[in-house]
Scaffold this active site. Structure first.
Site, PDB file in Angstrom:
ATOM      1  N   ASP A 464       0.831  -1.204   0.000  1.00 22.77           N
ATOM      2  CA  ASP A 464       0.000   0.000   0.000  1.00 22.77           C
ATOM      3  C   ASP A 464       0.870   1.261   0.000  1.00 22.77           C
ATOM      4  O   ASP A 464       2.078   1.207   0.278  1.00 22.77           O
ATOM      5  CB  ASP A 464      -0.882  -0.028   1.255  1.00 22.77           C
ATOM      6  CG  ASP A 464      -2.206   0.703   1.053  1.00 22.77           C
ATOM      7  OD1 ASP A 464      -2.300   1.523   0.124  1.00 22.77           O
ATOM      8  OD2 ASP A 464      -3.135   0.450   1.846  1.00 22.77           O
ATOM      9  N   ASP A 533     -10.642   2.504  -3.073  1.00 27.53           N
ATOM     10  CA  ASP A 533     -11.170   2.268  -1.728  1.00 27.53           C
ATOM     11  C   ASP A 533     -12.688   2.343  -1.732  1.00 27.53           C
ATOM     12  O   ASP A 533     -13.329   2.023  -0.731  1.00 27.53           O
ATOM     13  CB  ASP A 533     -10.614   3.302  -0.740  1.00 27.53           C
ATOM     14  CG  ASP A 533      -9.261   2.874  -0.185  1.00 27.53           C
ATOM     15  OD1 ASP A 533      -8.883   1.709  -0.376  1.00 27.53           O
ATOM     16  OD2 ASP A 533      -8.581   3.714   0.449  1.00 27.53           O
TER      17      ASP A 533
HETATM   18  C1  GLA Z   1      -5.658   2.058   2.266  1.00 32.36           C
HETATM   19  C2  GLA Z   1      -6.085   0.884   1.406  1.00 32.36           C
HETATM   20  C3  GLA Z   1      -7.125   0.075   2.131  1.00 32.36           C
HETATM   21  C4  GLA Z   1      -6.592  -0.401   3.459  1.00 32.36           C
HETATM   22  C5  GLA Z   1      -6.114   0.788   4.278  1.00 32.36           C
HETATM   23  C6  GLA Z   1      -5.398   0.332   5.528  1.00 32.36           C
HETATM   24  O1  GLA Z   1      -6.671   2.986   2.389  1.00 32.36           O
HETATM   25  O2  GLA Z   1      -6.525   1.309   0.173  1.00 32.36           O
HETATM   26  O3  GLA Z   1      -7.530  -1.017   1.340  1.00 32.36           O
HETATM   27  O4  GLA Z   1      -5.539  -1.303   3.231  1.00 32.36           O
HETATM   28  O5  GLA Z   1      -5.225   1.597   3.538  1.00 32.36           O
HETATM   29  O6  GLA Z   1      -4.930   1.387   6.266  1.00 32.36           O
END
Ligand code: GLA
Length: 712
Positions: A464, A533
């Protein structure tokens, strides 16, 4: 094809020709890019024609020649070319440059080693030399016969000390004409929204200065000839195999349209001492005569065949259960085991433990960089969880955010100088960026990750990246801030490359707050990327639609999540969430224990159905049918390459009472084949399905339908 006749170069793939030549004085002139033409002399296309106010360079062979009007392959600066230059640098003598052709070479694929790059192909190298300074530029053209993507990049070599202020990967001057420009803009939770506007006079520039390709603007731009549409017309694509700050420009001027791009020149500068080189990332120039739909399929085929990790790209994907939206930070081993039990029961095969498993990470304000398992939360560490997964026949995956550091972390307390930028500096999601321009920091993070991956049976990693860069300088650097953003990217790529090489059994998925770095650079390492997201089925349909303009379906990681949706509060049917997710690499991200018995049966059926059509998502051709940005409906169809099978998913955004007899015309089938549409019990010819169409089902808000279509 790479054909050389004297100083004329004719390149081509399945459908396109790309022609340029060095004229008698050695100027490299762009002649043609478009549908395939005969390999013959087309130098008349660049015949000099006099224009007032167009200066003549001192050594021009014709009184009519001016760099102001000549169509070029790589624009220079300061000798009469008033369009934006492809390359700009400062020497003792100033900034003016003037390139001459010095020769060529053809070799097997010559790639920029430290950057993600096209796999396979033949490369034509064109050597240029500046007549005003001891500087050379090499242009690379890599051709793959099985595709309509021409890959270009450039390398600049200094024979004297220079400061490079801009060095684009490609540049070409298309003939004057009416084009529309299409780009994919967006924001967090709403990535890759297509936007088509006429290309007016002046500069159309898209880009990112965020140190990441970004949610806000994807490194992709298409030029569509006037009248071109989704299914017909000449369309040209320009995409970058790069994940950092970028620029793509279309500059419409008095005689032509200069299209070029590469690393953003905003804040960029690179010191080259005599004897040093700089290599720009690769760009993918694509052509289709079949409109945007055709161009998308050109890119999808190319990315799958020549960019994505070859050993992963066509293989069935893990069907994950990710605990993020199920638990957020609030979990312990027993809770996760309950989730794993359910997931195994329902047919999922990989459990991915998301954020919150390490250090003191109880929320998103701390502990990034402290990559040790939090044994208070996870008694006995990861071992018991992994054992539990194995008992249930599941694999185990883990989330990392390798590039980040929290102020409240042991790592920051030990190494405050490892954060990017000097105080006062910006925080974003309460975190700083680790200085990946420093190899020793990349090494350290590699060590932490390798330790965990080496000591556990981990078969999946979600990488990420949850903030963009600011301040753009290393605390260790001495005044070379202009190099920082690109050096940072080199660090990211070096880490990805090393992890992939040393942990070949691990499946890597990319993520950046959803789809913030969804680009061909990242897809070189990660066969799929978390698309957004936003997991709301209706919003996702739009995001996946936009993403499909430039990327294959199989690169989109798509999860079924809970309702009311956590991002929009919207309630959509479970079937709709499953159908939309089935148009990419499907997974789940919700508390399965809260599902009713009926819903659990539905999820089981979704997984079986997904596995039965997955090959169409991995290998098939996508045709976009109903545009959710333009109407009330969404529909896409994936068709097998041999046109014997297809899978169509549609959605009705809002129920429209009494709006009967609306038709949907299918695409991509073979006119003379007969097909059976399973859900409708109809057997019809491809011609009927594609021209007369089928009736849209009558539906309520956000309901979807799926049709499985097979040759009868
Ligand atoms: C980002 C990712 C999510 C999740 C969060 C965790 O927003 O896109 O899928 O993994 O971080 O903090």
């Amino acid at each position: 094809m790479i054909s050389v006749t004297g100083r004329r170069f004719h390149l081509g793939g399945k459908q396109y020709s790309y022609v340029f030549e060095a004229d008698a004085a050695g100027y490299l002139l762009h002649l043609y890019f478009g549908p395939r033409i005969a390999d013959e002399d087309v130098s008349y296309l660049a015949a000099p024609s006099f224009l007032s106010f167009s200066p003549m360079p001192p050594d021009a062979v014709s009184a009519d020649f001016s760099l102001d009007t000549a169509p070029q392959e790589y624009g220079s600066y300061g000798q009469g070319d008033f369009r934006r230059p492809a390359v700009l640098y400062r020497t003792k003598g100033g900034r003016a440059s003037n390139f001459r052709y010095m020769g060529y070479e053809i070799c097997d694929n010559a790639v920029p080693e430290v950057l993600p790059h096209v796999r396979g192909g033949r490369t034509l190298k064109i050597f240029l030399r500046d007549t005003r300074a001891d500087v050379s530029v090499t242009l690379f053209y890599t051709v793959n016969e099985d595709s309509d993507v021409l890959v270009r990049h450039a390398e600049i070599a200094a024979g004297e000390n220079i400061t490079v202020e801009r060095v684009f990967s490609f540049s070409l001057d298309l003939p004057a004409g009416e084009y529309d420009v299409l780009r994919l803009h967006g924001r967090h939770l709403a990535e890759r929204i297509p936007c088509r506007t006429p290309l007016g006079y002046g500069l159309c520039r898209i880009g990112s200065e965020r140190g990441a390709s970004s949610h806000q603007m994807n490194p992709f731009l298409a030029l569509m000839e006037k009248g071109a549409a989704e299914d017909y017309g000449n369309v040209y694509g320009f995409g970058l195999i790069y994940s950092g700050s970028f620029a793509l420009e279309a500059e419409r001027g008095q005689t032509d349209i200069r299209v070029q791009g590469g690393i953003s020149d905003v804040g960029f500068s690179w010191e080259l001492a005599a004897g040093e080189k700089f290599t720009a990332p690769q760009a993918m120039l694509a052509y289709s005569s079949a409109g945007m739909g055709g161009l998308s399929r050109v890119y999808a085929d190319f990315l799958r065949a020549h960019i994505l990790p070859p050993e992963r790209v066509y293989a069935p994907r893990p069907i994950v259960i990710n605990n993020w939206e199920a638990t957020y930070f609030d979990f312990d081993t027993p809770a996760l085991c309950r989730l794993i039990d359910e997931a195994a029961e329902l047919g999922m095969d990989t459990f991915v433990l998301d954020d919150g498993w390490f250090g003191a990470r109880s929320d998103d304000h701390r502990a990034l960089g402290d990559w040790q398992v939090n044994t208070k939360k996870l008694a006995g560490g990861l071992g018991p969880l992994i054992e539990h997964c194995k008992k249930r026949g599941m694999k185990f995956g883990l989330w990392f955010e390798p590039e980040m550091i929290s102020e409240d972390s042991d790592l920051f307390r030990a190494h405050p100088d490892w954060a990017v930028g000097v105080e006062p500096r910006c925080k974003s999601r309460d975190q700083y960026v680790l200085d990946f321009s420093r190899p020793e920091i990349v090494d350290f993070i590699y060590g932490r990750m390798a330790d965990i991956l080496g000591r556990h049976e981990i078969s999946y990693v979600k990488w990420d990246m949850n903030r963009h860069l600011t301040e753009f300088c290393s605390q260790a650097s001495s005044g070379r801030e202009g190099e920082f953003a690109h050096r940072y990217m080199l660090g990211v790529y070096a880490l990805a490359e090393r992890l992939e090489r040393n942990f070949p059994a691990v499946f890597f998925e990319g993520c950046s707050g959803g789809g913030g770095r969804f680009d061909a650079g990242m897809l070189y390492y990660f066969p799929q990327f978390w698309t957004s997201d936003d997991t709301d089925a209706f919003e996702r349909a739009k995001i996946q639609w936009g993403t499909s303009y430039a990327y294959p379906m199989s690169a989109m990681s798509c999860h079924v999540s809970a309702c009311p949706n956590h991002q929009t509060g919207r309630v959509t049917p479970l079937a709709a969430r499953g159908h939309i997710a089935s148009l990419g690499a499907t997974g789940y991200e919700l508390d399965l224990n809260k599902l009713s018995a009926e819903e659990k049966e539905a999820v089981k059926a979704q997984i079986r159905a997904y596995r039965a059509t997955e090959d169409l998502i991995l290998r098939g051709d996508l045709y976009r049918l109903l545009d959710p940005f333009e109407g009330n409906y969404f529909a896409e169809i994936a068709v097998s390459k041999d046109k014997t099978r297809a899978y169509l998913v549609g959605m009705t955004a809002r129920a429209v009472p009494s709006d009967y007899n609306r038709r949907i015309r299918l695409k991509g089938l073979e006119e003379n084949k007969r097909y059976h549409v399973r859900e409708l019990g109809l057997t019809l010819h491809g011609s009927t399905l594609m021209h007369a169409g089928l009736l849209l089902p009558k539906q309520h808000d956000y309901e979807t339908w799926a049709w499985h279509i097979e040759e009868a």
